[in-house]
Design an enzyme around this catalytic site. Sequence first.
Site, mmCIF file in Angstrom:
data_model
loop_
_atom_site.group_PDB
_atom_site.id
_atom_site.type_symbol
_atom_site.label_atom_id
_atom_site.label_comp_id
_atom_site.label_asym_id
_atom_site.label_seq_id
_atom_site.Cartn_x
_atom_site.Cartn_y
_atom_site.Cartn_z
ATOM 1 N N ASP A 198 63.355 -2.924 -8.701
ATOM 2 C CA ASP A 198 62.651 -1.646 -8.798
ATOM 3 C C ASP A 198 61.878 -1.542 -10.120
ATOM 4 O O ASP A 198 62.266 -2.138 -11.124
ATOM 5 C CB ASP A 198 63.699 -0.526 -8.707
ATOM 6 C CG ASP A 198 63.110 0.858 -8.692
ATOM 7 O OD1 ASP A 198 62.374 1.186 -7.750
ATOM 8 O OD2 ASP A 198 63.389 1.620 -9.637
ATOM 9 N N GLU A 258 58.501 -4.721 -7.908
ATOM 10 C CA GLU A 258 57.619 -3.594 -7.614
ATOM 11 C C GLU A 258 56.670 -3.337 -8.783
ATOM 12 O O GLU A 258 57.100 -2.940 -9.863
ATOM 13 C CB GLU A 258 58.451 -2.337 -7.343
ATOM 14 C CG GLU A 258 57.591 -1.106 -7.058
ATOM 15 C CD GLU A 258 58.348 0.204 -7.197
ATOM 16 O OE1 GLU A 258 58.010 1.158 -6.485
ATOM 17 O OE2 GLU A 258 59.284 0.268 -8.026
#
Length: 649
Positions: free
Chosen positions: A361, A390
Amino acid sequence: MKKSITLYFLCVMALNSSCQKQNPMTIEQVETALITTERHDLNRVEPPNWWIGFKNTSLQLLIHHPEISKTHPEISYAGVSIKQVHKANSPNYLFIDLEISKNTKPGTFNIIFKQENHEDLVYTYTLKSREQPAEDYVGFNSSDAVYLITPDRFSNGDPSNDIHETLLEKTIDRSNNYARHGGDIQGITNHLDYIQDLGFTAIWPCPLLMNDMSQGSYHGYAMTDFYLIDPRFGTLENYLELSSKMSKKGMKLIMDHVANHCGVEHWWMKDLPFKDWINHQDIFEKSEKDQDVKNPIITSHRRTTNQDQYASEIDKKAMNEGWFVSAMPDLNQRNPFMAKYTIQNSIWWIETAKLSGIRQDTYPYPDKNFMSTWAGEIMNEYPNFSIVGEEWTTNPLLIAYWQQGHQNKDGYNSNLKSPMDFAMQDQIVKGLNNDESFSTGLIEIYKGLANDFAYAKPEDLMVFVDNHDMSRIFTQLKGDVANTKAALSYLLMLPRIPQIYYGTEILMHDFDHPGDHGLIRSDFPGGWEGDSANAFTTEGLTDAQKDMQIYLKKILNYRKTSKAIHEGKTIHFAPEDGVYALFRVLEEETVVHIINKNENGIQLNTQRFDEMGLKGKTLKNIINEQQFDWPESLFLQEKGSIILSTKTD
């Protein structure tokens, strides 16, 4: 003295008994067996266990217990030695550096914490054998298709774990988009057949670790314990069962990790080990004293500072050291103990759950040098593993910077195999939504793919049309079914690793409040007893929903066996007259994907594509299964997309 005499006689008795056996124990083994009676006198030891046989033979244990810094740890186990003991700013921590030699045997041993004028504290630690070779941790690639799930909203497989009275958020309320709804690991396990039958080969659940937050804990991104499955999702055993059943089906499990931040209720926030364990810790400590944590320093979100050769130091710090949101303290990976903790935590989960991949993330938010080390350490131990990061940007240059093998001007090597392709997602939506002209419409999709020269390995990028943080693709495309099909079919033809969000196959949407995260992550129909519709069985679905489900199933299952899509050459032709054609070619297999944005029928002159060598060949429409010889002119009857293949059997 009495204790020593007793131990001596026990050793003698055990050794005498051992000598009568075929494989007698040594005195050292007898002593080890006698002193490793299971004891866990300490509050917390992390990692909770480890394994022998890693390339990196060092291990750092985090010990948390009242006044533990006043003790002196000792270990007596063949092959394991204490190299250094570090005290923290808090007296309740010790960090112990262990060396585990190559010849160390699996087993248990006691770490004895000696203290003056008090009984020694003992913690029994376990070293395990690795159950499979490092090379067998095989990651995802362009032959895979990933199903992304928000676990709380997919299926409630075990209603008994919905509420835990010891946790801060104690309610289930399906009418509230930001409350917990009860979906869990068992719900995913129960529907593996459905996911596999659709044609998916990998599953990425959003985080399943403990999120003991007072509200909004359903999404999983505010961890309060990095070694514990949230009991409202199930147990570690449930998670391992999911992994095992997926493996038996030939499916891959991807774990969602967060290196950038934790939840403000994380157990260590009440007793931080070092003065720089989190960023802007001095402000947090002052706020705690004033009982006000509402105004931490938030990140600037200026992610380009990671690549910008002109960026000021203050701008870099504003990006990388600010908190993501007020409820998520920013972890300081420049602290070497935090860095080691995070790397070991990732390896622990890979080894424990036999993962095939990690989705990291908020990849650009932590310290970028740490992220390179983190990914490098993992890939060093697991050479066939996969990590996807990400980076939410529509600029291919920024995406390319993060991919391993890209020649960056500053010399940075990320060790990251698979950045996320937000740029292509944006181009697909614009290309289908915008009116056709020389500079807008399908040409935007064409130009998006033309940017692949910027990437070291475009086929390793993970591409998608929507996810858990943006409006559903059906919403983004204004409820247009033909365009939604075109977006998904194109996605699945690209030289990429495709990811599709749960419910896309039944046209789930967020029309009422586009972009509302709680609504984007709506409940999957049929995941709860008593639902009026059931997407797992198709009961109660509309004809359009059933049609989309069948449509995706046909493409995904065709894609499973298409070497041309997995690894073939890509050739596309610039759009003309509202039509865009893409070809994937490998040996005797050619896959043709055509998008038509004309509302009415149009005659397509196929002579433009003569270089593809399709003259005289028979092709099959993989949706309606009709076969025909490649014509000189192809009539496209309606707006949408078609997929043709020279594989006709």
